[in-house]
Design an enzyme around this catalytic site. Structure first.
Site, PDB file in Angstrom:
ATOM      1  N   ASP A  69      33.798   5.223  -7.702  1.00 26.02           N
ATOM      2  CA  ASP A  69      34.452   4.838  -6.467  1.00 26.02           C
ATOM      3  C   ASP A  69      33.835   5.840  -5.282  1.00 26.02           C
ATOM      4  O   ASP A  69      34.271   6.063  -4.349  1.00 26.02           O
ATOM      5  CB  ASP A  69      36.006   5.091  -6.276  1.00 26.02           C
ATOM      6  CG  ASP A  69      36.242   6.459  -7.152  1.00 26.02           C
ATOM      7  OD1 ASP A  69      35.686   7.348  -7.181  1.00 26.02           O
ATOM      8  OD2 ASP A  69      37.430   6.301  -7.782  1.00 26.02           O
ATOM      9  N   ARG A  83      33.809   8.590  -0.015  1.00 22.01           N
ATOM     10  CA  ARG A  83      34.907   7.937  -1.259  1.00 22.01           C
ATOM     11  C   ARG A  83      35.427   6.770  -0.766  1.00 22.01           C
ATOM     12  O   ARG A  83      36.001   6.764   0.444  1.00 22.01           O
ATOM     13  CB  ARG A  83      35.722   9.324  -1.252  1.00 22.01           C
ATOM     14  CG  ARG A  83      37.015   8.908  -2.076  1.00 22.01           C
ATOM     15  CD  ARG A  83      36.677   8.777  -3.767  1.00 22.01           C
ATOM     16  NE  ARG A  83      37.758   8.925  -4.544  1.00 22.01           N
ATOM     17  CZ  ARG A  83      38.679   7.997  -4.803  1.00 22.01           C
ATOM     18  NH1 ARG A  83      38.543   6.707  -4.295  1.00 22.01           N
ATOM     19  NH2 ARG A  83      39.556   8.141  -5.742  1.00 22.01           N
ATOM     20  N   THR A  89      38.848   4.843  -9.711  1.00 21.49           N
ATOM     21  CA  THR A  89      38.402   4.385 -11.031  1.00 21.49           C
ATOM     22  C   THR A  89      38.387   5.548 -12.015  1.00 21.49           C
ATOM     23  O   THR A  89      38.531   6.566 -11.734  1.00 21.49           O
ATOM     24  CB  THR A  89      36.833   4.158 -10.881  1.00 21.49           C
ATOM     25  OG1 THR A  89      35.985   5.251 -10.141  1.00 21.49           O
ATOM     26  CG2 THR A  89      36.731   2.995  -9.774  1.00 21.49           C
ATOM     27  N   GLU A  91      37.704   8.651 -14.489  1.00 20.46           N
ATOM     28  CA  GLU A  91      36.851   9.733 -14.442  1.00 20.46           C
ATOM     29  C   GLU A  91      35.915   9.770 -15.700  1.00 20.46           C
ATOM     30  O   GLU A  91      36.246   9.373 -16.680  1.00 20.46           O
ATOM     31  CB  GLU A  91      37.750  10.969 -14.465  1.00 20.46           C
ATOM     32  CG  GLU A  91      38.353  11.102 -12.940  1.00 20.46           C
ATOM     33  CD  GLU A  91      37.681  10.974 -11.720  1.00 20.46           C
ATOM     34  OE1 GLU A  91      36.437  11.419 -11.747  1.00 20.46           O
ATOM     35  OE2 GLU A  91      38.059  10.218 -10.700  1.00 20.46           O
ATOM     36  N   ARG A 130      34.410  14.491   1.644  1.00 21.84           N
ATOM     37  CA  ARG A 130      33.594  13.382   1.659  1.00 21.84           C
ATOM     38  C   ARG A 130      34.054  12.359   2.755  1.00 21.84           C
ATOM     39  O   ARG A 130      35.276  12.283   3.064  1.00 21.84           O
ATOM     40  CB  ARG A 130      33.671  12.537   0.072  1.00 21.84           C
ATOM     41  CG  ARG A 130      33.464  13.489  -0.952  1.00 21.84           C
ATOM     42  CD  ARG A 130      33.794  12.811  -2.109  1.00 21.84           C
ATOM     43  NE  ARG A 130      35.288  12.727  -2.316  1.00 21.84           N
ATOM     44  CZ  ARG A 130      35.703  12.620  -3.506  1.00 21.84           C
ATOM     45  NH1 ARG A 130      35.066  12.219  -4.533  1.00 21.84           N
ATOM     46  NH2 ARG A 130      37.126  12.671  -3.543  1.00 21.84           N
TER      47      ARG A 130
END
Length: 172
Positions: A69, A83, A89, A91, A130
């Site tokens: 992701d 992001r 999703t 890790e 992000r």
């Protein structure tokens, strides 16, 4: 002599007029032959109606897929992490490592090396700096596709929730 001058004058006017007409006609033909400005290829993608501001597009090139992701892009000459909004999703460093690897591979297959079109919801960045974005290619609404294919889950992260219902419906 006067007749000669008058005739020469009339001939030069007609010639000039023809020359202008020919140039005008050529310019008109070129204008009509030019391709019409087309809507972006992604404009027909399913689900993009939930994106709050389609006019606020940012075009970037994917230079690295970080995980399922997150990606790194080149935007206006600068490397920036992005992001995906509204999805999550597994890790890599968790007990869901295999699923994380599959999600990362799916993300690579969808965006690696491609030009993408990014759209924000309400927030610009997350706590890690992000960019938070909905991401499209010419072929897919990436956030939606990852959920639809089972690689990501729909996750609500207020205030960026414009597409949450769409993602929820697409989940398996």
């Amino acid at each position: 002599m006067r007749k000669t001058i008058t005739i020469c004058f009339l001939i030069s006017m007609i010639t000039a007029s023809c020359s202008l007409s020919e140039r005008f006609a050529a310019a008109l033909d070129a204008f009509l032959a030019a391709p019409e400005e087309q809507a972006p290829k992604y404009s027909d993608l399913e689900g993009i109606g939930c994106i709050p501001n389609l006019a606020g597009v940012e075009e970037a090139r994917v230079i690295r897929v970080i995980d399922g992701d997150s990606i790194e892009v080149l935007l206006d000459g600068e490397k920036i992490e992005v992001r995906y909004i509204g999805i999550n999703t597994p890790e890599y460093y968790s007990n869901e490592r295999d699923a994380a690897i599959r999600a990362t591979e799916a993300n690579k297959n969808l965006v690696a090396g491609k030009t993408i079109y990014m759209f924000r919801d309400r927030s610009n960045t997350d706590d890690y700096g992000r960019l938070l974005r909905y991401v499209l290619t010419n072929d897919a609404f990436i956030n939606l596709e990852l959920v639809r294919e089972g690689f990501a889950e729909a996750r609500e992260y207020p205030p960026d929730t414009a597409c949450h219902e769409l993602f929820k419906k697409a989940a398996h």
